[in-house]
Design a protein around this motif. Structure first.
Motif, PDB file in Angstrom:
ATOM      1  N   PHE A 217       0.855  -1.197   0.000  1.00 16.46           N
ATOM      2  CA  PHE A 217       0.000   0.000   0.000  1.00 16.46           C
ATOM      3  C   PHE A 217       0.887   1.241   0.000  1.00 16.46           C
ATOM      4  CE2 PHE A 217      -3.717  -2.212   0.007  1.00 16.46           C
ATOM      5  CZ  PHE A 217      -4.140  -2.796   1.187  1.00 16.46           C
ATOM      6  N   ASP A 218       0.516   2.219  -0.843  1.00 16.42           N
ATOM      7  CA  ASP A 218       1.336   3.426  -0.912  1.00 16.42           C
ATOM      8  C   ASP A 218       0.504   4.704  -0.908  1.00 16.42           C
ATOM      9  OD1 ASP A 218       2.116   3.307  -4.498  1.00 16.42           O
ATOM     10  OD2 ASP A 218       0.224   3.302  -3.403  1.00 16.42           O
ATOM     11  N   TYR A 219      -0.750   4.592  -0.560  1.00 21.70           N
ATOM     12  CA  TYR A 219      -1.624   5.777  -0.523  1.00 21.70           C
ATOM     13  C   TYR A 219      -2.687   5.510   0.534  1.00 21.70           C
ATOM     14  CZ  TYR A 219      -5.088   9.213  -2.177  1.00 21.70           C
ATOM     15  OH  TYR A 219      -5.988  10.230  -2.271  1.00 21.70           O
ATOM     16  N   PHE A 220      -2.831   6.454   1.474  1.00 22.35           N
ATOM     17  CA  PHE A 220      -3.716   6.232   2.627  1.00 22.35           C
ATOM     18  C   PHE A 220      -4.621   7.454   2.813  1.00 22.35           C
ATOM     19  CE2 PHE A 220      -1.524   2.466   4.082  1.00 22.35           C
ATOM     20  CZ  PHE A 220      -0.239   2.636   3.586  1.00 22.35           C
ATOM     21  N   PRO A 221      -5.829   7.412   2.253  1.00 17.85           N
ATOM     22  CA  PRO A 221      -6.761   8.529   2.416  1.00 17.85           C
ATOM     23  C   PRO A 221      -7.744   8.300   3.562  1.00 17.85           C
ATOM     24  CG  PRO A 221      -7.540   7.081   0.690  1.00 17.85           C
ATOM     25  CD  PRO A 221      -6.269   6.464   1.221  1.00 17.85           C
ATOM     26  N   TRP A 222      -8.273   9.382   4.048  1.00 16.28           N
ATOM     27  CA  TRP A 222      -9.387   9.348   4.989  1.00 16.28           C
ATOM     28  C   TRP A 222     -10.585  10.016   4.322  1.00 16.28           C
ATOM     29  CZ3 TRP A 222      -9.776   7.130   9.806  1.00 16.28           C
ATOM     30  CH2 TRP A 222      -8.579   6.655  10.379  1.00 16.28           C
ATOM     31  N   TYR A 223     -11.741   9.358   4.458  1.00 15.18           N
ATOM     32  CA  TYR A 223     -12.974   9.894   3.897  1.00 15.18           C
ATOM     33  C   TYR A 223     -13.954  10.225   5.016  1.00 15.18           C
ATOM     34  CZ  TYR A 223     -11.827   8.886  -0.972  1.00 15.18           C
ATOM     35  OH  TYR A 223     -11.254   8.891  -2.222  1.00 15.18           O
ATOM     36  N   GLN A 224     -14.741  11.274   4.786  1.00 15.38           N
ATOM     37  CA  GLN A 224     -15.764  11.709   5.731  1.00 15.38           C
ATOM     38  C   GLN A 224     -17.116  11.537   5.048  1.00 15.38           C
ATOM     39  OE1 GLN A 224     -16.263  16.024   6.217  1.00 15.38           O
ATOM     40  NE2 GLN A 224     -16.083  15.754   8.424  1.00 15.38           N
ATOM     41  N   GLN A 225     -18.069  10.967   5.769  1.00 19.90           N
ATOM     42  CA  GLN A 225     -19.385  10.731   5.186  1.00 19.90           C
ATOM     43  C   GLN A 225     -20.478  11.224   6.122  1.00 19.90           C
ATOM     44  OE1 GLN A 225     -20.633   6.606   4.748  1.00 19.90           O
ATOM     45  NE2 GLN A 225     -21.816   7.097   2.911  1.00 19.90           N
ATOM     46  N   PHE A 226     -21.335  12.102   5.599  1.00 15.53           N
ATOM     47  CA  PHE A 226     -22.506  12.568   6.342  1.00 15.53           C
ATOM     48  C   PHE A 226     -23.714  11.726   5.938  1.00 15.53           C
ATOM     49  CE2 PHE A 226     -20.600  15.992   8.511  1.00 15.53           C
ATOM     50  CZ  PHE A 226     -19.667  16.561   7.662  1.00 15.53           C
ATOM     51  N   PRO A 227     -24.712  11.623   6.825  1.00 17.40           N
ATOM     52  CA  PRO A 227     -25.887  10.790   6.515  1.00 17.40           C
ATOM     53  C   PRO A 227     -26.536  11.168   5.198  1.00 17.40           C
ATOM     54  CG  PRO A 227     -25.905  11.418   8.818  1.00 17.40           C
ATOM     55  CD  PRO A 227     -24.770  12.186   8.185  1.00 17.40           C
ATOM     56  N   GLY A 228     -26.819  10.155   4.383  1.00 15.09           N
ATOM     57  CA  GLY A 228     -27.481  10.371   3.105  1.00 15.09           C
ATOM     58  C   GLY A 228     -26.573  10.868   1.996  1.00 15.09           C
TER      59      GLY A 228
ATOM     60  N   SER B 110     -19.443  15.725  13.369  1.00 12.83           N
ATOM     61  CA  SER B 110     -20.180  14.481  13.587  1.00 12.83           C
ATOM     62  C   SER B 110     -20.495  13.845  12.230  1.00 12.83           C
ATOM     63  CB  SER B 110     -21.467  14.746  14.360  1.00 12.83           C
ATOM     64  OG  SER B 110     -21.171  15.261  15.645  1.00 12.83           O
ATOM     65  N   ALA B 111     -19.956  12.664  12.014  1.00 13.12           N
ATOM     66  CA  ALA B 111     -20.044  11.993  10.718  1.00 13.12           C
ATOM     67  C   ALA B 111     -19.437  10.600  10.875  1.00 13.12           C
ATOM     68  CB  ALA B 111     -19.277  12.774   9.651  1.00 13.12           C
ATOM     69  N   THR B 112     -19.442   9.855   9.787  1.00 10.16           N
ATOM     70  CA  THR B 112     -18.735   8.580   9.758  1.00 10.16           C
ATOM     71  C   THR B 112     -17.431   8.766   9.003  1.00 10.16           C
ATOM     72  OG1 THR B 112     -20.802   7.320   9.828  1.00 10.16           O
ATOM     73  CG2 THR B 112     -18.842   6.157   9.068  1.00 10.16           C
ATOM     74  N   TYR B 113     -16.361   8.247   9.566  1.00  8.25           N
ATOM     75  CA  TYR B 113     -15.044   8.388   8.974  1.00  8.25           C
ATOM     76  C   TYR B 113     -14.509   7.016   8.550  1.00  8.25           C
ATOM     77  CZ  TYR B 113     -15.204  13.113  10.762  1.00  8.25           C
ATOM     78  OH  TYR B 113     -15.573  14.416  10.997  1.00  8.25           O
ATOM     79  N   PHE B 114     -13.952   6.991   7.353  1.00  4.40           N
ATOM     80  CA  PHE B 114     -13.374   5.763   6.826  1.00  4.40           C
ATOM     81  C   PHE B 114     -11.909   5.992   6.488  1.00  4.40           C
ATOM     82  CE2 PHE B 114     -17.134   3.202   6.249  1.00  4.40           C
ATOM     83  CZ  PHE B 114     -18.158   4.104   6.009  1.00  4.40           C
ATOM     84  N   CYS B 115     -11.056   5.091   6.944  1.00  4.29           N
ATOM     85  CA  CYS B 115      -9.708   5.076   6.417  1.00  4.29           C
ATOM     86  C   CYS B 115      -9.687   4.134   5.224  1.00  4.29           C
ATOM     87  CB  CYS B 115      -8.706   4.620   7.472  1.00  4.29           C
ATOM     88  SG  CYS B 115      -8.938   2.931   8.061  1.00  4.29           S
ATOM     89  N   ALA B 116      -8.689   4.274   4.388  1.00  4.43           N
ATOM     90  CA  ALA B 116      -8.577   3.424   3.214  1.00  4.43           C
ATOM     91  C   ALA B 116      -7.111   3.315   2.819  1.00  4.43           C
ATOM     92  CB  ALA B 116      -9.412   3.969   2.051  1.00  4.43           C
ATOM     93  N   ALA B 117      -6.833   2.375   1.935  1.00 12.08           N
ATOM     94  CA  ALA B 117      -5.476   2.197   1.439  1.00 12.08           C
ATOM     95  C   ALA B 117      -5.539   1.671   0.019  1.00 12.08           C
ATOM     96  CB  ALA B 117      -4.701   1.224   2.332  1.00 12.08           C
TER      97      ALA B 117
END
Lengths: 114, 111
Positions: A30-41, A85-92
């Motif tokens: 893995f060489d790229y690590f983003p974080w995503y933020q998601q609000f409801p809907g 306040s949201a859902t946060y996802f890490c990714a690679a």
């Protein structure tokens, strides 16, 4: 096989506090690590990202800390606000310039209390 | 500039029915992706495309088919819907060395 493990599943923080979300990965390619933020809907939106050649990246109140030897990275939200306040996802991913396929963590639901 | 648009936004199907989810992007992106989001499991890649006329399998492709006949559109098909396919489906697109841009999802329930 879950290649990216995220914790905690949920998090409650008081306004002004620090929110910390952790992720661990297995694939050393893995060489790229983003974080995503998601609000409801809504769909996820990129918040901040890091590559393994640096140990920390800061954008405003959001900081990624990266530990290559431990294969871990974390998101720190300073001075947390109710609007965070949201859902946060890490990714690679491997080679974001190629197929750009992302492997996501399980997600963390953050609630910031006023 | 709408970005990534998914249609429909909501749908209820009966087991065994078929349907197609449409993803359209107006950013001239080469790469497009279909994910499903389930509680506690994050987003999992179903299929993806690296250009017009090409598709490839992701992590969870079984029960789904895709087509990319036009660069701006990426279609996800369910031939015979099953309750296990109840989920929120997200489409994303990107260009090289750029982050993925997501649509707002399609909420699909299969009874």
């Amino acid at each position: 096989q879950q290649q990216v493990k995220q914790s905690p599943q949920s998090l409650i923080v008081q306004k002004g506090g620090i929110s910390i979300i952790n992720c661990a990965y297995e694939n050393t390619a893995f060489d790229y690590f983003p974080w995503y933020q998601q609000f409801p809907g809504k769909g996820p939106a990129l918040l901040i990202a890091i590559r393994p050649d640096v140990s920390e990246k800061k954008e405003g109140r959001f900081t990624i800390s990266f530990n290559k030897s431990a294969k871990q990275f974390s998101l720190h939200i300073m001075d947390s606000q109710p609007g965070d306040s949201a859902t946060y996802f890490c990714a690679a991913s491997v080679g974001s310039g190629n197929t750009g396929k992302l492997i996501f963590g399980q997600g963390t639901t953050l609630q910031v209390k006023p | 500039n709408a970005g990534v648009t998914q249609t429909p936004k909501f749908r209820v199907l009966k087991t065994g029915q078929s349907m197609t989810l449409l993803c359209a992007q107006d950013m001239n992106h080469e790469y497009m992706y279909w994910y499903r989001q389930d509680p506690g499991m994050g987003l999992r890649l179903i299929h993806y495309s690296v250009g017009e006329g090409t598709t490839a399998k992701g992590e969870v492709p079984d029960g789904y088919n895709v087509s990319r006949l036009k660069k701006q559109n990426f279609l996800l098909g369910l031939e015979s819907a099953a309750p296990s396919q109840t989920s929120v489906y997200f489409c994303a697109s990107k260009d090289s060395n750029q982050p993925q841009h997501f649509g707002d999802g399609t909420r699909l329930s299969i009874l």
